[in-house]
Design a protein around this motif. Sequence first.
Motif, PDB file in Angstrom:
ATOM      1  N   HIS A 219       6.103   8.958  13.593  1.00  0.00           N
ATOM      2  CA  HIS A 219       6.951   7.856  13.132  1.00  0.00           C
ATOM      3  C   HIS A 219       6.196   6.542  13.295  1.00  0.00           C
ATOM      4  O   HIS A 219       5.686   6.232  14.373  1.00  0.00           O
ATOM      5  CB  HIS A 219       8.275   7.829  13.903  1.00  0.00           C
ATOM      6  CG  HIS A 219       9.180   8.954  13.531  1.00  0.00           C
ATOM      7  ND1 HIS A 219       9.176  10.171  14.190  1.00  0.00           N
ATOM      8  CD2 HIS A 219      10.098   9.060  12.540  1.00  0.00           C
ATOM      9  CE1 HIS A 219      10.066  10.976  13.640  1.00  0.00           C
ATOM     10  NE2 HIS A 219      10.636  10.332  12.637  1.00  0.00           N
ATOM     11  N   GLU A 220       6.135   5.798  12.196  1.00  0.00           N
ATOM     12  CA  GLU A 220       5.335   4.583  12.146  1.00  0.00           C
ATOM     13  C   GLU A 220       6.213   3.377  11.792  1.00  0.00           C
ATOM     14  O   GLU A 220       7.319   3.525  11.279  1.00  0.00           O
ATOM     15  CB  GLU A 220       4.219   4.722  11.099  1.00  0.00           C
ATOM     16  CG  GLU A 220       3.351   5.965  11.248  1.00  0.00           C
ATOM     17  CD  GLU A 220       2.437   5.934  12.471  1.00  0.00           C
ATOM     18  OE1 GLU A 220       2.338   4.855  13.115  1.00  0.00           O
ATOM     19  OE2 GLU A 220       1.824   6.973  12.792  1.00  0.00           O
ATOM     20  N   TRP A 221       5.667   2.203  12.038  1.00  0.00           N
ATOM     21  CA  TRP A 221       6.319   0.956  11.648  1.00  0.00           C
ATOM     22  C   TRP A 221       6.044   0.657  10.176  1.00  0.00           C
ATOM     23  O   TRP A 221       4.992   1.023   9.642  1.00  0.00           O
ATOM     24  CB  TRP A 221       5.817  -0.206  12.499  1.00  0.00           C
ATOM     25  CG  TRP A 221       6.255  -0.136  13.929  1.00  0.00           C
ATOM     26  CD1 TRP A 221       5.553   0.398  14.976  1.00  0.00           C
ATOM     27  CD2 TRP A 221       7.492  -0.609  14.467  1.00  0.00           C
ATOM     28  NE1 TRP A 221       6.278   0.280  16.134  1.00  0.00           N
ATOM     29  CE2 TRP A 221       7.477  -0.332  15.861  1.00  0.00           C
ATOM     30  CE3 TRP A 221       8.601  -1.246  13.921  1.00  0.00           C
ATOM     31  CZ2 TRP A 221       8.525  -0.667  16.697  1.00  0.00           C
ATOM     32  CZ3 TRP A 221       9.652  -1.583  14.756  1.00  0.00           C
ATOM     33  CH2 TRP A 221       9.614  -1.298  16.128  1.00  0.00           C
ATOM     34  N   HIS A 222       6.964  -0.054   9.541  1.00  0.00           N
ATOM     35  CA  HIS A 222       6.753  -0.479   8.160  1.00  0.00           C
ATOM     36  C   HIS A 222       5.534  -1.375   8.023  1.00  0.00           C
ATOM     37  O   HIS A 222       4.931  -1.444   6.942  1.00  0.00           O
ATOM     38  CB  HIS A 222       7.976  -1.249   7.634  1.00  0.00           C
ATOM     39  CG  HIS A 222       9.168  -0.402   7.332  1.00  0.00           C
ATOM     40  ND1 HIS A 222       9.933   0.188   8.317  1.00  0.00           N
ATOM     41  CD2 HIS A 222       9.737  -0.038   6.148  1.00  0.00           C
ATOM     42  CE1 HIS A 222      10.923   0.861   7.755  1.00  0.00           C
ATOM     43  NE2 HIS A 222      10.831   0.751   6.453  1.00  0.00           N
ATOM     44  N   ASP A 223       5.172  -2.109   9.083  1.00  0.00           N
ATOM     45  CA  ASP A 223       4.078  -3.063   8.989  1.00  0.00           C
ATOM     46  C   ASP A 223       2.875  -2.676   9.843  1.00  0.00           C
ATOM     47  O   ASP A 223       2.036  -3.508  10.172  1.00  0.00           O
ATOM     48  CB  ASP A 223       4.545  -4.474   9.353  1.00  0.00           C
ATOM     49  CG  ASP A 223       5.190  -4.572  10.733  1.00  0.00           C
ATOM     50  OD1 ASP A 223       5.597  -3.520  11.278  1.00  0.00           O
ATOM     51  OD2 ASP A 223       5.300  -5.690  11.265  1.00  0.00           O
ATOM     52  N   GLY A 224       2.775  -1.394  10.179  1.00  0.00           N
ATOM     53  CA  GLY A 224       1.574  -0.909  10.835  1.00  0.00           C
ATOM     54  C   GLY A 224       0.494  -0.578   9.811  1.00  0.00           C
ATOM     55  O   GLY A 224       0.728  -0.553   8.602  1.00  0.00           O
ATOM     56  N   GLN A 225      -0.719  -0.300  10.300  1.00  0.00           N
ATOM     57  CA  GLN A 225      -1.845  -0.059   9.398  1.00  0.00           C
ATOM     58  C   GLN A 225      -1.599   1.110   8.453  1.00  0.00           C
ATOM     59  O   GLN A 225      -1.967   1.059   7.274  1.00  0.00           O
ATOM     60  CB  GLN A 225      -3.123   0.180  10.208  1.00  0.00           C
ATOM     61  CG  GLN A 225      -4.363   0.350   9.343  1.00  0.00           C
ATOM     62  CD  GLN A 225      -5.601   0.695  10.156  1.00  0.00           C
ATOM     63  OE1 GLN A 225      -5.510   1.065  11.340  1.00  0.00           O
ATOM     64  NE2 GLN A 225      -6.764   0.569   9.542  1.00  0.00           N
ATOM     65  N   PHE A 226      -0.963   2.168   8.956  1.00  0.00           N
ATOM     66  CA  PHE A 226      -0.719   3.320   8.088  1.00  0.00           C
ATOM     67  C   PHE A 226       0.098   2.916   6.869  1.00  0.00           C
ATOM     68  O   PHE A 226      -0.244   3.242   5.734  1.00  0.00           O
ATOM     69  CB  PHE A 226       0.010   4.429   8.856  1.00  0.00           C
ATOM     70  CG  PHE A 226       0.490   5.542   7.958  1.00  0.00           C
ATOM     71  CD1 PHE A 226      -0.402   6.481   7.468  1.00  0.00           C
ATOM     72  CD2 PHE A 226       1.822   5.625   7.583  1.00  0.00           C
ATOM     73  CE1 PHE A 226       0.031   7.486   6.615  1.00  0.00           C
ATOM     74  CE2 PHE A 226       2.268   6.623   6.737  1.00  0.00           C
ATOM     75  CZ  PHE A 226       1.367   7.564   6.252  1.00  0.00           C
ATOM     76  N   MET A 227       1.195   2.175   7.093  1.00  0.00           N
ATOM     77  CA  MET A 227       2.045   1.801   5.970  1.00  0.00           C
ATOM     78  C   MET A 227       1.432   0.691   5.122  1.00  0.00           C
ATOM     79  O   MET A 227       1.677   0.630   3.910  1.00  0.00           O
ATOM     80  CB  MET A 227       3.428   1.396   6.460  1.00  0.00           C
ATOM     81  CG  MET A 227       4.312   2.587   6.797  1.00  0.00           C
ATOM     82  SD  MET A 227       4.474   3.766   5.428  1.00  0.00           S
ATOM     83  CE  MET A 227       5.321   2.772   4.199  1.00  0.00           C
ATOM     84  N   VAL A 228       0.634  -0.188   5.703  1.00  0.00           N
ATOM     85  CA  VAL A 228      -0.098  -1.169   4.890  1.00  0.00           C
ATOM     86  C   VAL A 228      -0.887  -0.444   3.809  1.00  0.00           C
ATOM     87  O   VAL A 228      -0.880  -0.817   2.632  1.00  0.00           O
ATOM     88  CB  VAL A 228      -1.030  -2.016   5.781  1.00  0.00           C
ATOM     89  CG1 VAL A 228      -2.037  -2.797   4.932  1.00  0.00           C
ATOM     90  CG2 VAL A 228      -0.216  -2.981   6.636  1.00  0.00           C
ATOM     91  N   ASN A 229      -1.553   0.629   4.203  1.00  0.00           N
ATOM     92  CA  ASN A 229      -2.343   1.404   3.245  1.00  0.00           C
ATOM     93  C   ASN A 229      -1.464   2.224   2.305  1.00  0.00           C
ATOM     94  O   ASN A 229      -1.811   2.416   1.134  1.00  0.00           O
ATOM     95  CB  ASN A 229      -3.311   2.320   3.990  1.00  0.00           C
ATOM     96  CG  ASN A 229      -4.392   1.534   4.712  1.00  0.00           C
ATOM     97  OD1 ASN A 229      -4.704   0.406   4.347  1.00  0.00           O
ATOM     98  ND2 ASN A 229      -4.971   2.122   5.748  1.00  0.00           N
ATOM     99  N   GLU A 230      -0.336   2.701   2.799  1.00  0.00           N
ATOM    100  CA  GLU A 230       0.546   3.529   1.969  1.00  0.00           C
ATOM    101  C   GLU A 230       1.169   2.703   0.845  1.00  0.00           C
ATOM    102  O   GLU A 230       1.239   3.151  -0.310  1.00  0.00           O
ATOM    103  CB  GLU A 230       1.639   4.152   2.842  1.00  0.00           C
ATOM    104  CG  GLU A 230       2.308   5.362   2.218  1.00  0.00           C
ATOM    105  CD  GLU A 230       1.393   6.568   2.120  1.00  0.00           C
ATOM    106  OE1 GLU A 230       1.716   7.475   1.332  1.00  0.00           O
ATOM    107  OE2 GLU A 230       0.344   6.610   2.807  1.00  0.00           O
ATOM    108  N   TYR A 231       1.630   1.502   1.169  1.00  0.00           N
ATOM    109  CA  TYR A 231       2.170   0.629   0.123  1.00  0.00           C
ATOM    110  C   TYR A 231       1.113   0.336  -0.945  1.00  0.00           C
ATOM    111  O   TYR A 231       1.397   0.387  -2.147  1.00  0.00           O
ATOM    112  CB  TYR A 231       2.652  -0.693   0.733  1.00  0.00           C
ATOM    113  CG  TYR A 231       3.928  -0.613   1.536  1.00  0.00           C
ATOM    114  CD1 TYR A 231       5.136  -0.278   0.932  1.00  0.00           C
ATOM    115  CD2 TYR A 231       3.929  -0.894   2.899  1.00  0.00           C
ATOM    116  CE1 TYR A 231       6.312  -0.227   1.672  1.00  0.00           C
ATOM    117  CE2 TYR A 231       5.100  -0.844   3.642  1.00  0.00           C
ATOM    118  CZ  TYR A 231       6.279  -0.509   3.027  1.00  0.00           C
ATOM    119  OH  TYR A 231       7.452  -0.451   3.760  1.00  0.00           O
ATOM    120  N   LEU A 232      -0.098   0.022  -0.502  1.00  0.00           N
ATOM    121  CA  LEU A 232      -1.144  -0.308  -1.463  1.00  0.00           C
ATOM    122  C   LEU A 232      -1.527   0.896  -2.309  1.00  0.00           C
ATOM    123  O   LEU A 232      -1.849   0.760  -3.499  1.00  0.00           O
ATOM    124  CB  LEU A 232      -2.371  -0.862  -0.731  1.00  0.00           C
ATOM    125  CG  LEU A 232      -3.493  -1.413  -1.624  1.00  0.00           C
ATOM    126  CD1 LEU A 232      -2.969  -2.451  -2.617  1.00  0.00           C
ATOM    127  CD2 LEU A 232      -4.614  -1.996  -0.771  1.00  0.00           C
TER     128      LEU A 232
END
Length: 700
Positions: free
Chosen positions: A448-461
């Motif tokens: 489980h990750e944060w919306h603004d962690g590195q994983f999701m930064v890359n996922e949105y992009l």
Amino acid sequence: MNSTLLDSADSVLHHKPRAILSVLLGALLSGALCLTPSLVQAKQVTLNSPDNQIAVTITDDNARPQYQVSFNDKPVINLSELGLSFISIGELSDQFKLINTKTNSVNSQWQQPWGEQQWMQDHHNGVIATFSDGQYQFDVEFRAFNDGIGFRYHFPKQHQLTDLAINRELTTFAIPEPEKATSWWIPARGWNRYEYLYQKTPVLDIDRVHTPYTIKLDNGVHLSIHEAALTDYAAMTLDQRRGGILRADLTPWSDGVKVKTQAPFSSPWRTIQIAPKATGLLNSSLILNLNEPNKLGDVSWVEPGKYAGIWWGMHIGENTWGSGDKHGATTSETKRYMDFAAASGFIGVLVEGWNLGWDGSWFHNGDVFSFTQSYDDFDIKAVADYGKQLGVRLIGHHETSGSVTNYRKQMDDAYDLYEKNGVTQIKTGYVADGGDIKRVDENGIVRHEWHDGQFMVNEYLHSIEQAAKRKISINTHEPIKDTGLRRTYPNWISREGARGQEFNAWGTPPNNPSHTPTLAYTRMLAGPMDFTPGIFDLAPEGLDAVNRVQTTLMKQLALYVVLYSPIQMAADLPKNYAKYPDAFQFIKDVPTDWTTSIALQGEVGEYVVFARQERGGVSDGRDWYLGAITDDSQRTLTIDLDFLDKNTRYQAQIYRDGPDANWQSNPYDYIVETKHVTNADKLELPLATSGGAAIRFKAL
């Protein structure tokens, strides 16, 4: 003396007539440089903005990399820390000396394919400062603009270092006299992501806050601390340590690591917008100028415009996302909305709830969603073909409920389906509590990750890049915050990232009268927001209901000008617009793409006045529009029309609050009137409590 430092000083002296940079070695005595051995230890470099009002000093005083910022010779950021900390090699801070500098200056223009401003001016002076402890080194690149500064870290490849894990960023922002400085903020690392009402407190009273973080110093200077070009890195929040010392606090992965990277790498820009008054923040172009140019090439397929949607009815309980008698996303209902959109001149219709998965507990289990299978009462090809006949596009919708692995697996097929049916815009959603984004790692373990962690930064992009391959634009809800990447990826056309209109349906409490006048000076400094204005049935359950829209009708119109987005929704039901056709005319007329935008007046959280000039359109770019909104204070504004083009007469089509308007008891009292004006005239605009005014200046 260190030869590299001498080279730096020589370079600076060469550029001194342009006031780009000054290197001070030791102490400045009687206007001369005194290079005594005891004073050579501390080295510093000062970078000035092109207009010389902003000065940034970078130093290794106290054997630590530090910086400070002044505006008109008064400090706006006191001496603050620079540096990074890695799990494997520790902190790059103590005993790091300034060993070299490289300078540059840029003054150029670039064009936005769409935006609030067609032509952007990039005028800055820059310096790259290299720090080293003799074993490791890193660079800090600073740029000083007339509207603020940006700086970022560059970590070069060295000592066979490859994989790196950042466990802390050492950057701080030291606010002068924090007990006297006022700030507007929302909490960071909370369950509701960015969707909070803003609080107004002294800087000393904050804990951990999101950016953009807006501050008014005791001397009236306004600051906004944020970041630009956030890619492959964790988002920065601000954590107050000692009073007034704000540390960059990176959002962690589920395992606690902040950033997983490799040498060489660069961080996002840390930004400080600076203005003598509040409207200066609104007129800043700093964030966009610190992003990379367009990487997608021809983006003429990205289409600004207004849209209708099968959306608000779900929020007020008239329809449902899931199947059944009240299902909103049916073929027949979509065609009805397309008829309405075509008659209104809108480009599309958003349809939420068309795909399987909306029945049951989808909010807690996004794995149930299919992004290619529709409910039996929705025929995607039939509605897309019907829209083509009318010149109205189907706007797609994907709700992930935070199950991003499920979405990633289906993304290619889902985007292909939309491309096949002529869908060129998608609204994506990531509804999940903060820190509860669900991913499945390479070992099949749920994380489980944060919306603004590195994983999701890359996922949105990743979603943006995949959509671009199919000439599809993305409007992200529950997003990572905006950091100006729309310049680099112009198909990232809008996003949410704040408390939007839907909270007025069920928010308890709903958005208060000061919410939108605060958004203009906080969230909107980051970039466009899909706020979804235009609600005409302001209190479906009565004026005394807790959950209702706390504005006058005219404020809803003004939001189309004040809260910028290249796509704007006519958010209410078609039947409610039919009740006020004269007011609805402004929504039909107002464009979403602009040649020029100017913030004319305002104070944070109190009121704001924007003027914008249409780009293209039926007027060929000659028409101007104005929006003015206020908090719960009634006020009368005098607007100087000198922004209008000279030697042109205009018909001012004015939509304003009536004399008895009041958001609580009489929100529908309004006046529509016309006047002939030129740029030599002034207009008085009375605004009711939580009221507004919207004007079209039609060139004659």
